[in-house]
Scaffold this motif. Structure first.
Motif, mmCIF file in Angstrom:
data_model
loop_
_atom_site.group_PDB
_atom_site.id
_atom_site.type_symbol
_atom_site.label_atom_id
_atom_site.label_comp_id
_atom_site.label_asym_id
_atom_site.label_seq_id
_atom_site.Cartn_x
_atom_site.Cartn_y
_atom_site.Cartn_z
ATOM 1 N N MET A 447 0.839 -1.193 0.000
ATOM 2 C CA MET A 447 0.000 0.000 0.000
ATOM 3 C C MET A 447 0.874 1.243 0.000
ATOM 4 O O MET A 447 1.988 1.242 0.534
ATOM 5 N N ALA A 448 0.357 2.308 -0.576
ATOM 6 C CA ALA A 448 1.036 3.601 -0.540
ATOM 7 C C ALA A 448 0.049 4.665 -0.098
ATOM 8 O O ALA A 448 -1.137 4.613 -0.434
ATOM 9 N N VAL A 449 0.542 5.614 0.669
ATOM 10 C CA VAL A 449 -0.269 6.764 1.080
ATOM 11 C C VAL A 449 -0.280 7.788 -0.047
ATOM 12 O O VAL A 449 0.697 7.944 -0.775
ATOM 13 N N GLY A 450 -1.396 8.484 -0.184
ATOM 14 C CA GLY A 450 -1.489 9.526 -1.205
ATOM 15 C C GLY A 450 -2.714 10.373 -1.003
ATOM 16 O O GLY A 450 -3.185 10.573 0.119
ATOM 17 N N ALA A 451 -3.231 10.886 -2.095
ATOM 18 C CA ALA A 451 -4.402 11.756 -2.047
ATOM 19 C C ALA A 451 -5.263 11.495 -3.266
ATOM 20 O O ALA A 451 -4.747 11.225 -4.364
ATOM 21 N N PRO A 452 -6.589 11.585 -3.112
ATOM 22 C CA PRO A 452 -7.480 11.384 -4.257
ATOM 23 C C PRO A 452 -7.416 12.576 -5.204
ATOM 24 O O PRO A 452 -6.831 13.619 -4.870
ATOM 25 N N PRO A 453 -7.990 12.452 -6.382
ATOM 26 C CA PRO A 453 -7.970 13.562 -7.331
ATOM 27 C C PRO A 453 -8.614 14.827 -6.762
ATOM 28 O O PRO A 453 -9.581 14.769 -6.004
ATOM 29 N N GLN A 459 -5.306 13.560 -11.312
ATOM 30 C CA GLN A 459 -5.140 12.114 -11.270
ATOM 31 C C GLN A 459 -4.889 11.615 -9.851
ATOM 32 O O GLN A 459 -4.701 10.429 -9.628
ATOM 33 N N GLY A 460 -4.896 12.548 -8.896
ATOM 34 C CA GLY A 460 -4.557 12.183 -7.529
ATOM 35 C C GLY A 460 -3.054 12.160 -7.325
ATOM 36 O O GLY A 460 -2.277 12.465 -8.243
ATOM 37 N N GLN A 461 -2.620 11.815 -6.123
ATOM 38 C CA GLN A 461 -1.196 11.789 -5.815
ATOM 39 C C GLN A 461 -0.826 10.494 -5.079
ATOM 40 O O GLN A 461 -1.582 10.018 -4.244
#
Length: 732
Positions: A447-453, A459-461
């Motif tokens: 899993m990776a942490v990120g952000a939605p679009p 495209q999100g991050q």
């Protein structure tokens, strides 16, 4: 959602499976129920106002990362039953975090038994925890009846780290036996307001990227000695704090990660910032050893006058030569005692971190065998002995870091600062770093942490950082979080938490999928925030949460109720076609004009945020449209400044920048931050979101409006700097 199911496995087809490159599929009701039971969002509202239903492959991938089996319908049914029964099998939960008297402790007692609860307080005393006389709730578990009773926590329990013990006694007599114990953490209700200088109702401070702030004594980048000097300069101007980028530990071999927000460890510090000459043992170097240190420093010291780029690899290569020579100097008995006390306090985690550093050196330039990634493997046990000398070196180095940061905080307080150094806590860690290695069971694999679009990143991050497992944190009694915060606040007056929403929910992205294919996973925010507050209270430190972006409104209210400040950036405070008056900002806030993810104000006024994205191919609209919007935004801001008499009809760039910093002092916000880059006229941004190698993120040295180097030695007499900070200081 092409390729989503390619990373999934299943024993047999189920209603919610899909083949690679097929359209998203709707999860079965049982899968939705199982995901929800583990805090996984099965639907959410997007930044654009759409209701998004999370497809089955994403839910399965996240559950798999939590070690929850979902291969077949039978697996899901069995796991659902286990989720419901698991708390009943335990007399006590793995850990329990509460404000005084706020939550009732759930206790599960086997049929035919009485229970007695005793709390071992942190101070060594014991206290009975009365079990109420109430009608308990019963449940059949594994063919036997168990009873659930909710035990209120007395408001008289002191704040701290305690342990609750449960003793069971059979009905009709018999010896009481201890059946369970659990960490009991009592946390503060609310943080006090930030301290201020006498006669003031709030404070202001300077914000800087430490690596970029160099002096004539630096080794090519800013260091802990520069931190002390910058704090002293800011304090002399009336500042109450100095916020710097995260100084978490990075790699100790090349290439070194430039981003301070992707560290190897969030608990330990980066020796890259050590000033070698400030180590006491330098005084005892031989002339030959002194010459060696000076020869190492000379080429990187010449880089202090280079305005183009920070070269961390060259800096560390030079410092490592010097530090190895200094480490070889025998310590006095007093110094040995200090080092040993430091190592004993930090315990096994420090030894593991030092071993990771030694392994990095051992395997530099070669592939690491799979067995070396397992801290419990026989190979690692062998290497721990073989590399003992280098382990001692890296333990020593963390001790030196601790001493130099302590000196920086002392200088900040001596200058009159009410708060002092404000550290920054990154949201996560490098997947191949020390924390991810030594605390592997605490992190979700794959899993990776990120952000939605959102409107800025459509495209999100993906931030390429593994998330903490909520269940593992609870099982550990939140010790990794506690130890991390305790270390950061040992020599600091405040902590800024990057992406503070991550203590409430994080966007998990399955490996190999796009950021848009992720979903939110919730954490026990009452526990996470409580632990944070407990350690901050003990350090007499201020807490600030970076709550910009897509944050649920109730989160900001919750943080304010707990006395944790939020964050405001002037350019984001929009209202209709203009800007919200600063008088309408929240009180519980650190208000600033900009952030490190935006160009400095000089660059912003010159449309550098548009020009840079155009050069890098990051625009999603024609450049003319972006420039038109930027022009309208700038015009609205200038109109606001003129309406308040802060600028004239034809202001200079410097006048506008100063006026913007003065503008936010009209807010009721408890703290006001001034970016050092604004105070010197820097135009270049430190970090351009959406880029990696395309732009030298986190590598820009401090420079003036014409690109000339600005050194720390000259800052206190720089007219542009003194004018801006004096204007702010006069109005807070």
């Amino acid at each position: 959602m092409g390729g989503t199911e390619a990373s999934m496995t299943a024993d047999s087809p189920t209603p919610d499976t899909a083949t690679p490159d097929s359209a998203p599929v709707e999860p079965s009701p049982a899968l939705v129920q199982l995901a929800a039971a583990h805090g996984i969002a099965t639907e959410y509202w997007s930044f654009f106002g759409d209701r998004v239903h999370v497809p089955a492959p994403t839910l399965r991938a996240v559950l798999q990362a939590m070690h929850v089996e979902t291969a077949t319908d039978d697996d899901i049914s069995a796991t659902l039953a286990e989720v419901e029964d698991a708390p009943w099998r335990r007399v006590l939960p793995p850990s329990f975090v509460s404000r005084p008297g706020a939550r009732a402790l759930p206790v599960h007692v086997p049929d035919g038994h009485d229970v007695r609860l005793v709390v071992a307080l942190e101070d060594g005393s014991w206290r009975d925890l009365p079990v109420p006389d109430q009608a308990p709730v019963a449940r059949e578990v594994d063919g036997a009846t168990r009873w659930r009773v909710e035990v209120p926590l007395p408001t008289t329990l002191p704040v701290g780290w305690h342990t609750v013990h449960a003793f069971l006694t059979p009905f009709g007599g018999g010896d009481a036996t201890e059946s369970a114990q659990a960490g009991l953490v009592i946390t503060p209700e609310r943080m006090p307001d930030p301290p201020t200088r006498p006669g003031r109702h709030r404070g202001w401070g300077l914000m800087a990227q430490l690596y970029s702030v160099r002096s004539r004594a630096s080794w090519g980048m800013g260091d802990f000695a520069d931190l002390a000097d910058l704090a002293a300069i800011a304090g002399a101007e009336g500042a109450d704090f100095l916020l710097v980028n995260p100084i978490h530990a990075a790699e100790i071999t090349s290439p070194i990660e430039a981003s301070p927000y992707r560290p190897a460890s969030r608990r330990f510090l980066a020796p890259l910032y050590v000033r070698p000459e400030d180590i006491r043992e330098v005084a005892y170097l031989t002339p030959t050893e002194r010459a060696l240190v000076e020869a190492a420093r000379t080429p990187v010291a010449a880089m202090d006058l280079d305005p183009a780029r920070i070269d961390r690899d060259a800096v560390w290569a030079a410092k490592r030569v010097a530090l190895d020579a200094i480490f070889a100097v025998p310590l006095s008995p007093a110094r040995v005692a200090e080092r040993d006390a430091f190592a004993a306090r930090e315990g096994q985690p420090l030894d593991d971190f030092a071993l990771w550093c030694a392994l990095e050196e051992h395997y530099e330039g070669s592939a690491r065998p799979d067995e070396a990634w397992d801290i419990a493997s026989p190979l690692i046990s062998d290497l721990r002995e073989r590399l003992a000398g280098r382990v001692r070196f890296h333990v020593w180095l963390q001790w030196i870091c601790d001493q130099q940061v302590e000196s920086a905080q002392a200088a900040a307080k001596a200058s009159g600062m009410a708060i002092g150094v404000m550290h920054d806590l990154a949201v996560g860690v490098h997947p191949l770093g020390s924390d991810a290695w030594s605390l592997r069971p605490m992190y979700a694999q794959g899993m990776a942490v990120g952000a939605p679009p959102d409107m800025y990143n459509q495209q999100g991050q993906t931030w390429n950082q593994p998330p903490w497992l909520p269940g593992a944190l609870a099982e550990s009694g939140y010790a990794p979080l506690r130890d991390m915060i305790r270390t950061l606040l040992r020599h600091a007056g405040a902590l800024r938490i990057d992406h503070v929403i991550g203590l409430f929910r994080l966007w998990w992205i399955p490996e190999g999928l796009s950021p848009a294919a992720g979903t939110y996973v919730r954490y026990d925010h009452e526990a996470m925030i409580g632990v944070l507050m407990l350690e901050a209270q003990r350090a007499s430190a201020v807490l600030i949460g970076e709550d910009l972006g897509n944050v649920e409104p109730w989160v900001r209210d919750y943080l304010a109720d707990r006395g944790i400040l939020g964050t405001s950036v002037l350019w984001f405070e929009r209202e209709g076609d203009g800007f919200r008056p600063p008088e309408e900002y929240r009180r519980s806030l650190l208000a600033t004009v900009n952030t490190h993810d935006l160009p400095p104000t000089a660059g912003y006024l010159a449309d550098e945020h548009v020009a840079l994205r155009a050069r890098l191919g990051l625009l999603t609209r024609p450049v003319e449209e972006e420039l038109a919007d930027a022009d309208a935004e700038r015009a609205a801001m200038l109109t606001l400044l003129r309406s308040r008499g802060l600028i004239g009809e034809a202001p200079s760039e410097r006048e506008v920048i100063e006026a913007l910093s003065v503008l936010i002092t009209a807010s009721p916000s408890q703290l006001v931050g001034v970016a050092l880059v604004d105070a010197v006229g820097e135009r270049r941004t430190q970090n351009q979101p959406g880029t990696d190698t395309e732009y030298p993120n986190w590598q820009i040295p401090l420079a003036g409006p014409e690109g000339e180097v600005v050194l720390l030695d000259d800052l206190a007499t720089l007219p542009r700097f003194t004018s801006l900070v004096s204007a702010v200081d006069a109005r807070v």
